[in-house]
Design a protein around this motif. Structure first.
Motif, PDB file in Angstrom:
ATOM      1  N   PRO A 147      34.649  30.302  34.426  1.00 49.06           N
ATOM      2  CA  PRO A 147      33.424  30.689  34.334  1.00 49.06           C
ATOM      3  C   PRO A 147      32.447  29.958  35.451  1.00 49.06           C
ATOM      4  O   PRO A 147      32.708  28.783  35.951  1.00 49.06           O
ATOM      5  N   GLY A 148      31.702  30.798  36.257  1.00 46.17           N
ATOM      6  CA  GLY A 148      30.748  29.958  37.170  1.00 46.17           C
ATOM      7  C   GLY A 148      31.477  30.083  38.379  1.00 46.17           C
ATOM      8  O   GLY A 148      30.558  29.759  39.540  1.00 46.17           O
ATOM      9  N   ASP A 149      32.818  30.304  38.857  1.00 46.09           N
ATOM     10  CA  ASP A 149      33.262  30.309  40.043  1.00 46.09           C
ATOM     11  C   ASP A 149      33.503  31.815  40.474  1.00 46.09           C
ATOM     12  O   ASP A 149      33.238  32.917  40.036  1.00 46.09           O
ATOM     13  N   ARG A 150      33.299  31.703  41.954  1.00 41.49           N
ATOM     14  CA  ARG A 150      33.430  32.840  42.755  1.00 41.49           C
ATOM     15  C   ARG A 150      35.017  33.255  43.104  1.00 41.49           C
ATOM     16  O   ARG A 150      35.638  32.229  43.239  1.00 41.49           O
ATOM     17  N   VAL A 151      35.349  34.396  42.903  1.00 37.69           N
ATOM     18  CA  VAL A 151      36.640  34.885  43.307  1.00 37.69           C
ATOM     19  C   VAL A 151      36.931  34.530  44.792  1.00 37.69           C
ATOM     20  O   VAL A 151      36.038  35.170  45.712  1.00 37.69           O
ATOM     21  N   PRO A 152      37.867  33.713  45.092  1.00 35.18           N
ATOM     22  CA  PRO A 152      38.091  33.371  46.718  1.00 35.18           C
ATOM     23  C   PRO A 152      38.579  34.375  47.697  1.00 35.18           C
ATOM     24  O   PRO A 152      37.929  34.653  48.886  1.00 35.18           O
ATOM     25  N   VAL A 153      39.436  35.358  47.071  1.00 35.66           N
ATOM     26  CA  VAL A 153      39.929  36.317  48.020  1.00 35.66           C
ATOM     27  C   VAL A 153      40.184  37.558  46.868  1.00 35.66           C
ATOM     28  O   VAL A 153      40.041  37.603  45.811  1.00 35.66           O
TER      29      VAL A 153
END
Length: 579
Positions: A209-215
């Motif tokens: 939660p709160g993270d952005r999907v890296p790829v």
């Protein structure tokens, strides 16, 4: 790759290096005499700051020149003060044009910098001779004010161009900021924070939660609500489950998922978007290429014309040499402002930047120009005009059977089906709080419907064709069914024991704002048409509800290209929205 050409350039720069951009950009620029370096999206800000400072310095020198030259400030020795100020302006603010002219001539290109350099040199040189040798030129007029205004206006144009470029890159910077720098890679059951650049297709990574999907990837385990606003503009988070694709740069609001990397680096959605924006900014529209050709011919033509004017006045009409020279200089000076060379790239940059901020990506600048000639827009229906998800809109039941009971019975048969219409029935029953029981002996017939047993009774849920096969009378609901079909709705029937129990109207609703978009397009005099594989009655109902008058229905995918070609034969540019 993003390249920066600082300092010295004008419209002729494009003609000097444009043909060599693809194979070896930096080498081509350097061989043309320009300074070049690799840079990022943030390089626009220093360039704009430098242009603003240059414009300010030019204005500070030009202001007193204009005041003195127009007689607003009168004092002895004014001509020599004018000469000093004009000389300072000439070889500070005007120095860039001399450099640009030198580089253009080295690359055998008579660009606008050549004309500007010749014009301001002729104006300043002639005026200097008038001041230094007043007896020779008599009452000849000086051009110090003209020189100052020329340099000032052209520097203003360069500043506006740099500003436009910076604005056009704002959306690109936003895309770049959406991509995280770190990822939580999972290997052998161990989580490790690593740079995103080290991920390869097939790697597993955790998103919390709160993270952005890296790829870009595919969810392997877990469920999450993902905010895809950075990619799609949709503000409502979307629920994603195992098997769903996720896009790099999107934000995970809640839940935790394990994702397998599918695309990394430039192959990701964000990477492709960045590349497309950069290509669009490098691409030159037809009018821009035309401007370059005009510049290359215009400059020599002006110089030849100026020489001809001098010859006519001096050798044919036999006017004094200073008089003839002043007329020749006037020709060069008048031709100096290179509006065509500056306005075109500025318009392209501004147009592509504004469009991008509104969610429209022009892959090529040439496309941006072609939009001006747009005469027809063809729209696909499902997923373009409509949401791509049918919803229940109407219910009619036989006497003695309530809507909730009919809906619950239909949901009992549809609950185990994956068909979009079945899902719409189940969703509607859930929203209305109509609980349904278990069904047995389920038989799903593709394209027709479902046969199932509920509470010992055999029931049918499907199309009218399915009911006709068993000679079920549908006359009780005929008027409603026909009206809904005319409105573009899909009609589902519920039947038991040889009689129809209920009829349901479902429709793939139009997306919010579609009606306004269609109305605005039509207000511009652009023809609109709907191209779909749906039945004609359904297609015409949808088209009528959103304001599209022309409909191509029951169209197979391969026929869409024929429709586009036919629209082009009518004249004007044709746009196809959708697939």
């Amino acid at each position: 790759m993003n390249s920066a050409v600082p300092g010295d350039s004008a419209a002729g720069c494009v003609g000097s290096i444009g043909g060599s951009l693809i194979p070896e950009l930096l080498d081509a620029v350097r061989k043309s005499g320009y300074r070049a370096s690799l840079g990022g999206a943030d390089d626009d800000e220093p360039s704009l700051r430098a242009e603003r400072l240059g414009l300010l310095w030019t204005a500070l020198l030009a202001a007193p020149i204009l005041f003195i030259h127009q007689g607003i400030a009168r004092f002895s020795g004014a001509p020599f003060v004018l000469l000093a100020l004009a000389t300072l302006l000439q070889f500070t603010s005007g120095l860039r044009f001399y450099r640009g002219a030198w580089y253009s001539l080295r690359s055998r290109n008579a660009g606008m910098d050549v004309l500007v350099a010749v014009g301001i040199t002729a104006a300043w040189g002639f005026s200097a001779l008038v001041v230094l040798f007043p007896g020779t030129f008599g009452e000849a007029h000086t051009f110090f004010d003209t020189t100052a205004l020329l340099v000032l206006f052209i520097r203003l144009g360069k500043m506006l161009e740099a500003r436009a470029k910076g604005k056009a890159s704002d959306a690109l910077r936003a895309l770049l900021r959406a991509a995280p720098e770190k990822a939580l890679r999972v290997a052998g059951g161990v989580e490790e924070e690593v740079p995103v650049s080290t991920l390869v297709p097939g790697d597993l990574f955790r998103v919390r939660p709160g993270d952005r999907v890296p790829v870009d990837g595919e969810i392997v385990d877990g469920e999450a609500a993902i905010d895809e606003a950075a990619v799609t503009g949709e503000s409502i988070p979307v629920r994603r489950v195992p098997g769903d694709a996720v896009t790099g740069g999107t934000l995970l609001r809640d839940g935790s998922v394990l994702v397998r990397a599918v695309a990394v680096g430039e192959a990701t959605f964000l990477g492709r978007m960045v590349r497309l924006v950069e290509e669009a900014q490098l691409d030159r529209a037809p009018i821009q290429r035309f401007a370059d050709r005009v510049s290359n011919r215009f400059v020599p033509a002006v110089l030849v014309l100026a020489a001809a004017v001098w010859i006519v006045w001096y050798l044919v009409i036999r006017m004094p040499f200073p008089f003839a020279l002043a007329r020749a200089v006037s020709v060069v000076v008048i031709a100096c402002p290179c509006a065509l060379g500056l306005a075109t790239p500025t318009a392209i940059l501004v147009g592509s930047g504004v469009a991008l901020r509104r969610g429209i990506l022009f892959k090529r600048a040439s496309v941006l120009e072609k939009v001006a000639g747009l005469r027809t827009v063809l729209f696909d229906k499902t997923g373009t005009i409509t949401k791509g998800e049918p919803a229940l809109t109407d219910v009619r039941t036989a006497a003695g059977l309530g809507e909730d009971r009919a809906l619950a019975s239909a949901a009992a048969g549809a609950a185990k089906s994956g068909h979009p219409l079945s899902k719409a029935i189940v969703r509607a029953a859930r929203e209305k709080g109509a609980p349904w029981g278990d069904s047995t002996d389920i038989e799903e017939r593709p394209g027709l419907g479902i046969r199932f047993a509920e509470q010992g009774a055999v029931r049918l849920l499907g199309s009218e064709t399915m009911l006709d096969e068993t000679n079920i009378d549908t006359s009780y609901f005929r008027a409603d069914a026909d009206r809904w079909a005319d409105e573009g709705k899909t009609v589902l029937w519920l039947a038991e024991g040889g009689r129809a129990l209920a009829v349901f109207g479902l429709r793939d609703e139009a997306k919010p704002g579609v009606i306004d978009v269609i109305a605005r397009i039509r207000s511009l005099g652009i023809r609109t048409a709907l191209v779909t594989g749906d039945r004609r009655r359904t297609a015409e109902g949808i088209a009528a509800s959103i304001g599209i008058g022309e409909v191509f229905a029951e169209v197979l995918p391969e026929r869409k290209a024929e429709i586009v070609r036919a629209a082009k034969e009518r004249g004007g540019t044709v746009a196809m929205v959708g697939d």
